[in-house]
Enzyme design. Structure first.
Site, mmCIF file in Angstrom:
data_model
loop_
_atom_site.group_PDB
_atom_site.id
_atom_site.type_symbol
_atom_site.label_atom_id
_atom_site.label_comp_id
_atom_site.label_asym_id
_atom_site.label_seq_id
_atom_site.Cartn_x
_atom_site.Cartn_y
_atom_site.Cartn_z
ATOM 1 N N LYS A 96 -27.396 52.830 43.072
ATOM 2 C CA LYS A 96 -26.483 52.042 42.258
ATOM 3 C C LYS A 96 -26.295 52.623 40.869
ATOM 4 C CE LYS A 96 -28.627 48.292 43.608
ATOM 5 N NZ LYS A 96 -29.265 46.997 43.520
ATOM 6 N N GLU A 126 -31.214 43.407 44.178
ATOM 7 C CA GLU A 126 -31.185 43.094 42.759
ATOM 8 C C GLU A 126 -29.710 43.051 42.364
ATOM 9 O OE1 GLU A 126 -33.080 45.893 40.126
ATOM 10 O OE2 GLU A 126 -32.658 44.631 38.378
ATOM 11 N N ARG A 176 -35.212 55.245 53.632
ATOM 12 C CA ARG A 176 -33.901 54.839 53.157
ATOM 13 C C ARG A 176 -32.830 55.755 53.743
ATOM 14 N NH1 ARG A 176 -34.343 53.650 47.896
ATOM 15 N NH2 ARG A 176 -32.161 53.860 47.405
HETATM 16 P P1 ATP Z 1 -30.490 51.474 44.421
HETATM 17 O O1 ATP Z 1 -31.423 52.597 44.144
HETATM 18 O O2 ATP Z 1 -29.242 51.902 45.083
HETATM 19 O O3 ATP Z 1 -30.263 50.606 43.237
HETATM 20 P P2 ATP Z 1 -32.349 49.594 45.270
HETATM 21 O O4 ATP Z 1 -33.367 49.788 46.334
HETATM 22 O O5 ATP Z 1 -32.795 49.579 43.875
HETATM 23 O O6 ATP Z 1 -31.215 50.625 45.520
HETATM 24 P P3 ATP Z 1 -32.009 46.813 45.717
HETATM 25 O O7 ATP Z 1 -30.909 45.916 45.312
HETATM 26 O O8 ATP Z 1 -33.310 46.636 45.083
HETATM 27 O O9 ATP Z 1 -31.501 48.289 45.515
HETATM 28 O O10 ATP Z 1 -32.163 46.848 47.303
HETATM 29 C C1 ATP Z 1 -32.088 45.758 48.158
HETATM 30 C C2 ATP Z 1 -32.684 46.167 49.474
HETATM 31 O O11 ATP Z 1 -31.919 47.222 50.036
HETATM 32 C C3 ATP Z 1 -34.093 46.680 49.310
HETATM 33 O O12 ATP Z 1 -34.912 46.098 50.303
HETATM 34 C C4 ATP Z 1 -33.966 48.161 49.495
HETATM 35 O O13 ATP Z 1 -35.108 48.692 50.058
HETATM 36 C C5 ATP Z 1 -32.756 48.284 50.414
HETATM 37 N N1 ATP Z 1 -32.072 49.565 50.213
HETATM 38 C C6 ATP Z 1 -31.564 50.049 49.071
HETATM 39 N N2 ATP Z 1 -31.063 51.296 49.242
HETATM 40 C C7 ATP Z 1 -31.239 51.596 50.537
HETATM 41 C C8 ATP Z 1 -30.962 52.746 51.357
HETATM 42 N N3 ATP Z 1 -30.354 53.830 50.850
HETATM 43 N N4 ATP Z 1 -31.291 52.702 52.653
HETATM 44 C C9 ATP Z 1 -31.888 51.622 53.172
HETATM 45 N N5 ATP Z 1 -32.198 50.523 52.474
HETATM 46 C C10 ATP Z 1 -31.889 50.493 51.171
HETATM 47 MG MG MG Z 2 -33.318 48.602 42.316
#
Ligand code: ATP
Ligand code: MG
Length: 577
Positions: free
Chosen positions: A282, A47, A272
């Site tokens: 983020k 995102e 994760r």
């Molecule tokens: P955040 O909580 O940091 O915003 P998010 O999952 O909301 O992370 P996205 O931009 O939606 O962030 O994530 C893009 C991809 O990266 C998704 O498929 C998510 O599962 C993966 N991802 C995000 N954080 C991690 C992590 N700590 N370890 C492994 N994969 C991750």
């Molecule tokens: Mg997210």
């Protein structure tokens, strides 16, 4: 240079006999049964609401890595279904980061927002099938109707609207006739499902905000849980890999595709990445930036990919780290020492060894002729003779580290002290004869030594052994530099899996000493004007990278990592060595 193919070759070479991880086991089975023919098609779906972090690197390496391994494809897809938080700045940084890591989406860069029209049309079909309805309950009422983990929910009074009524209302939602928050479109599934995600989840909501790509075209936006499976389906994704917190959402993922009767891909969840001494989400990283705890998203202390890049990490080290941690089905926290070990290993063979003095102390060699300069020959990397040699000027006045001299040393202090002998790296053995102090403050301002002309490094037989070897720079030839030393952002480790706890108190756990700036450092002439991004090992001090804050006459060096490898030590202990 083609990093991607280099990486592919290396991968194939390095892991011929690596046991398949659980995702590969699923893929192997799917190939065997021909579920998707022989296709493997993944996607990385960020995102664009912030900069990518090392957790995303794990997901990038996994998704693009699987595509490489199986000769398949991996799409880059921006999951931009929430216009209030997203921005092109993030879209740009994400692409830069994925490329820098060494991966390529070819011509497959997609945006969920490109599918808004299609998703809308699918949704009209869904309503026509009687599987979605417009609901007028307020957010608060909806929460009450939803029930709890132990009690079933209650059906919304709007659930029994006719298909015609729903179609008309949804059309009006789209036309902007209703206020934000006044109505939503919900799936008609099962209010008594034990899975809360299946209790008539919201599919569309009204948001009056400008979208970074579609502008004001839409005022209704699909929810992530609904847009995601449809986007995967449109792109022909076979394995939709996401993190564990979406496990409970999988029934909705499957329901959506089945209810629409479109191509079905499958969701697979993995744990994760969490790292000690840092935070990952983020939204917390944004807080650090917005509240000024760090200079920006690419502050070298940040666990962002841009921060790691600026700090001096290499893409190869990050990929190696992601390989080593593997993929698992249960959450855990990885010791940041492993990441540090990976960068040390990568830089050891490729970083030039140079001399820099971080906290200078003047040293005068009384018996060395004034005005004489010797060009000493120094190897650039003892681990890699192909990197050759360079010359370093040596003269009567030099600088050493303040910490390398003690007037009253404890036992086993093998550095310089009154009467003691040490070797100057690449040069001579010197002996300390006298200490000069500031009359007022008593502070040591210089030391006087004599050198033994018979002991020049590499000169062979006459040499005797001394315990200490010090790095130094010639006073007349050294360049000025600023050095930035980093420590962990967070002082202690909390249970990161409990994101709530992390959110509450991570600011309290911020390390007040995570940045130390040394502005009066001195470096040997060969690195007076190094290119931004180049990396060196400062002898005895660690690995350093040239920061973009450098100006002519004053380069700025970020310490990537010190030389002491706590992971290797831990590893030896574990292996009983
Ligand atoms: P955040 O909580 O940091 O915003 P998010 O999952 O909301 O992370 P996205 O931009 O939606 O962030 O994530 C893009 C991809 O990266 C998704 O498929 C998510 O599962 C993966 N991802 C995000 N954080 C991690 C992590 N700590 N370890 C492994 N994969 C991750
Ligand atoms: Mg997210």
């Amino acid at each position: 240079m083609n990093t991607e193919t280099d990486y592919m070759d290396k991968e194939a070479e390095a892991n011929p006999a690596m046991p398949a991880n659980f995702i590969e086991v699923i893929i192997n089975e799917d190939i065997k049964t021909g579920k998707y023919g022989s296709r493997v098609h993944t996607r990385f779906p960020p995102e664009p609401n912030g900069y990518l972090h090392i957790g995303h690197a794990k997901s990038i390496c996994l998704n693009f890595g699987l595509a490489l391994k199986y000769g398949g494809k991996c799409n880059l897809r921006f999951d931009d279904t929430n216009p209030t938080k997203e921005d092109v700045e993030y879209v740009d940084s994400i692409q830069e980061d994925v490329k820098w890591l060494g991966f390529d989406w070819d011509d497959r860069k997609y945006y969920a927002s490109d599918y808004f029209e299609k998703i809308y049309q699918y949704t009209v079909e869904l309503i026509k099938k009687g599987k979605a309805y417009v609901c007028d309950l307020s957010a608060e009422e909806m929460r009450q109707y939803r029930g709890t983990l132990t009690e079933p929910g209650t059906e919304s009074p709007y659930r029994s609207r006719t298909i015609a009524e729903n179609l008309a209302l949804f059309e009006k939602m789209k036309a902007g006739e209703f206020a934000e928050g006044s109505r939503v479109l919900r799936a008609k599934i099962d209010m008594s499902s034990p899975n809360l995600n299946m209790r008539d989840p919201v599919l569309y909501r009204i948001i009056r905000a400008k979208h970074h790509r579609t502008g004001d075209t839409w005022c209704i936006y699909p929810m992530y849980d609904y847009a995601h499976p449809i986007s995967d389906s449109i792109e022909g994704v076979t394995h939709s890999i996401c993190t564990l917190e979406f496990e409970d959402h999988r029934p909705l993922y499957d329901w959506t595709l089945a209810a629409l009767g479109i191509y079905q891909c499958q969701q697979i969840e993995f744990a994760r990445l969490n790292l000690t001494n840092t935070i990952m989400s983020k939204r917390y990283l944004r807080r650090l930036v917005e509240e000024g705890y760090v200079s920006d998203w690419d502050d070298p202390r940040m666990p962002t990919i841009s921060g790691l890049r600026r700090r001096g990490f290499t893409p190869a080290a990050i990929r190696d780290f992601c390989d080593r941690i593997g993929v698992a089905k249960s959450n855990s926290t990885v010791d940041v020492a492993l990441l540090e070990h990976c960068i040390r290993e990568d830089l050891n063979g490729q970083a030039s060894r140079v001399m820099a003095v971080l906290k200078p102390l003047k040293l005068i060699i009384d018996n060395y002729p004034a005005g004489q300069v010797e060009e000493l020959i120094a190897e650039n990397n003892p681990e890699n003779p192909a990197m050759g040699t360079r010359t370093i000027p040596f003269s009567r006045e030099i600088y050493i580290e303040q910490d390398d001299f003690m007037e009253n040393p404890p036992k086993k202090f093998f550095r310089l002290a009154p009467g003691a002998e040490v070797r100057l790296k690449h040069a001579y053995i010197i002996k300390c004869e006298q200490v000069v102090k500031d009359e007022q403050t008593g502070e040591i301002v210089a030391v006087h030594c004599t050198y033994d002309p018979e002991t020049r490094s590499g000169s062979g037989t006459a040499n005797r052994k001394v315990k200490g070897v010090l790095h130094w720079v010639s006073a007349a030839h050294a360049g000025k530099a600023e050095v930035r030393l980093y420590d962990y952002l967070l002082t202690s480790q909390q249970d990161q899996e409990d994101e709530g706890a992390e959110a509450k108190d991570f600011v309290d756990r911020l390390n007040p000493n995570s940045l130390e700036r040394l502005v009066d450092c001195l470096v040997e002439p060969s690195i007076k004007m190094p290119p931004v991004g180049s990396r060196f090992q400062f002898l005895r001090c660690g690995y350093f990278a040239v920061d973009r804050d450098s100006v002519p006459g004053k380069p700025v060096f970020n310490r990537i990592i010190s030389l002491k490898d706590s992971w290797a030590k831990l590893d030896k202990k574990r292996l009983g060595l």
